[in-house]
Design an enzyme around this catalytic site. Structure first.
Site, short mmCIF file in Angstrom:
data_model
loop_
_atom_site.label_atom_id
_atom_site.label_comp_id
_atom_site.label_asym_id
_atom_site.label_seq_id
_atom_site.Cartn_x
_atom_site.Cartn_y
_atom_site.Cartn_z
N ASP A 10 0.80 -1.34 0.13
CA ASP A 10 -0.01 0.02 -0.09
C ASP A 10 0.93 1.06 -0.01
OD1 ASP A 10 -3.05 0.79 0.76
OD2 ASP A 10 -1.37 2.16 1.59
N ASP A 111 -3.64 2.32 -5.36
CA ASP A 111 -2.52 2.56 -4.44
C ASP A 111 -2.36 1.21 -3.45
OD1 ASP A 111 -4.44 2.66 -1.93
OD2 ASP A 111 -2.72 3.93 -1.21
N GLU A 112 -2.98 0.10 -4.06
CA GLU A 112 -2.68 -1.23 -3.36
C GLU A 112 -2.69 -2.34 -4.02
OE1 GLU A 112 -5.76 -2.16 -0.20
OE2 GLU A 112 -5.94 -0.01 -0.37
#
Ligand code: DGT
Ligand code: CA
Ligand code: CA
Length: 364
Positions: A10, A111-112
Site C-alpha cells: 500500500d 494504491d494497493e
C-alpha cells in the site's frame, strides 16, 4: 494446504506523495490534496494529506474548511486540487514493478495490491522479507514513491500488517506469531468491521481482538448472522483462505460535467449526455480501444450519486451504439426521478484493444 507467502503493498499518503514527487519542495510542508466541489471557493473535502498535515489532525474525508482551520498556524500549508490522471500514471508504473515480482498479482486499487510470492521465495519468509525490501527499493529508486508492505501467510493478516507501521513500513508476521500480533489490536483493525459493529462490541465491553476471542461462534452467529459471524470468528484467529487472484487494473474512460442549471428535464440532460459521449468516444478512439460496458452517472442536487450501466452483447467502438445505450440508460434513470441533477457523467469500461483491420470499420 501448503503455507502461502502473501504481500499486501500500500502506498503511503498516495495522492499527496505523488504531488511531492513532481514538486519536491512540498516535502517539508503540510500538503493537502482536495476534491473541490463545483460550488466554488473552499467547498469540498480532503482526499488525503501528507504526514506533516496529519499531525495537525487533517485526514481523508474532512471538509477543506476544517483542514484550513486546523492548519491555520502553518502559513506554508499547501492545498492542491486532485489530478487523477497523474496519480493513475504513477500507479501504473509502480504496479509494473510489483507484477514483475509476483507469482500471482491481484490489483485492488490505484494504491494497493496483493502479491502471492510463495513459489519464487520457496515458501521461505526470510527470502520473502528480502524480496519485499527489494521491491520497496526499486519503487523508491524508479518512481520516487514510498510504500508499506505486510508479509504473512494470508491476505487478511498482510493487509493489517501493511498498515501496522506506516509510512515506509515493512512488517513480517510469521505463521506462529499471528496470535501474538492480533490479540492486542483493536477489534476495528479487522477489515470489514466498521464503526457500528465496533460500537456493538464496545457495549459488550469488548475492545481488543483478545477480548473478542472469548465469544463463541454461536453467539457471534446469533448477533451478526452466520456469514458475518463466521467471518469475524475466523478473522480474529488469523484464518483466511481467500486466494490471491490474478487481477489487473480495470481501466475505464469517463467524462463528467456540471450542468448549467440543476435539472431533471430529459431533453436538456440528453443533449449534455450526447456531448459527453462524443468526448468519451474521442478518447476511446485515440487509445485504439473497444468497450463492452457503458454507464451514466448523476450527481444529484443533494450531492448524492446515482449510476446505471449496461453490458453490451459484444465489444464495440461505435459512437452510435454508445449514444444509443447512454440514451436508454438516461431514460431508465429518469423514471421516478424526483430530485434534480447537478452533474452528469458517461463512462465506458471492459476495454479491449482493437485488433486487425476488420474491427476498425466499427469505429466510424
Ligand atoms: P496511508 O494511510 O499512508 O495509506 O494514506 P493514503 O492517502 O494512501 O490512504 P489510503 O490508502 O486509505 O487511500 C489511498 C488514496 O485514496 C488516497 O491517497 C486518496 C484516496 N482517498 C482515500 N480516502 C479518501 C476519501 O475519503 N475521499 C477521497 N476523495 N479520496 C480518498
Ligand atoms: Ca495508501
Ligand atoms: Ca490503500
Amino acid at each position: 494446504m501448503e503455507t502461502r507467502v502473501v504481500f499486501h503493498i500500500d502506498f503511503d499518503y498516495f495522492y499527496a506523495q505523488c504531488e511531492e514527487t513532481r514538486s519536491p519542495e512540498l516535502k517539508s510542508k503540510p500538503v493537502c490534496v482536495c476534491v473541490f466541489s463545483d460550488r466554488g471557493r473552499d467547498s469540498g473535502a480532503i482526499a488525503t494529506a501528507n504526514y506533516t498535515a496529519r499531525k495537525y489532525g487533517v485526514k481523508s474525508g474532512i471538509p477543506i474548511t476544517f483542514a484550513k482551520k486546523r492548519l491555520h498556524e502553518r502559513s506554508d500549508a499547501v492545498f492542491l486540487p486532485v489530478d487523477f490522471d497523474f496519480y493513475s500514471k504513477m500507479s501504473e508504473k509502480a504496479m509494473e514493478i510489483m507484477k514483475d515480482n509476483a507469482d500471482i498479482f491481484e490489483y485492488v486499487g490505484k494504491d494497493e495490491a496483493y502479491l502471492d510470492v510463495t513459489k519464487r521465495v520457496e515458501g521461505d519468509f526470510k527470502k520473502a522479507f528480502h524480496l519485499a525490501q527489494q521491491i520497496k527499493n526499486s519503487i523508491r529508486d524508479k518512481i520516487k514513491l514510498s510504500c508499506s508492505i505486510g508479509i504473512s501467510p494470508n491476505k487478511l493478516i498482510s493487509k493489517i500488517a501493511s498498515n501496522f507501521q506506516k509510512p515506509d513500513g515493512l512488517t513480517l508476521i510469521l505463521p506462529n506469531t499471528i496470535d501474538v500480533f492480533l490479540e492486542p489490536l483493536k477489534i476495528r483493525t479487522i477489515p470489514g468491521i466498521g464503526k457500528k459493529t465496533e460500537e456493538r462490541f464496545l457495549e459488550m465491553k469488548l475492545e481488543t481482538i483478545q477480548d473478542l476471542k472469548k465469544i463463541d461462534i454461536f453467539t457471534l452467529n446469533k448477533e451478526f448472522g452466520r456469514k458475518t459471524g463466521a467471518h469475524i470468528y475466523n478473522a480474529i484467529r488469523g484464518i483466511d483462505n481467500d486466494p490471491v487472484k490474478e487481477r489487473e487494473a480495470s481501466i475505464q474512460y469517463s467524462k463528467i460535467s456540471t450542468l448549467k442549471d440543476d435539472s431533471k428535464d430529459y431533453q436538456f440532460l440528453s443533449e449534455n449526455i450526447q456531448k459527453l459521449c462524443n468526448e468519451v468516444h474521442r478518447i476511446v478512439k485515440k487509445n485504439n480501444r473497444m468497450y463492452k460496458s457503458v454507464g451514466i452517472h448523476f450527481v444529484q442536487s443533494d450531492l448524492s450519486n446515482k449510476s446505471k450501466s449496461r453490458m453490451l452483447k459484444s465489444p464495440t467502438a461505435s459512437i452510435k451504439e454508445l449514444q444509443k445505450t447512454a440514451d436508454t440508460l438516461l431514460k431508465e434513470a429518469l423514471e421516478n426521478q424526483t430530485i434534480t441533477i447537478r452533474r452528469v457523467g458517461v463512462k465506458v469500461s471492459e476495454l479491449s484493444e482493437v485488433q486487425g483491420q476488420s474491427d476498425i470499420t466499427s469505429y466510424f
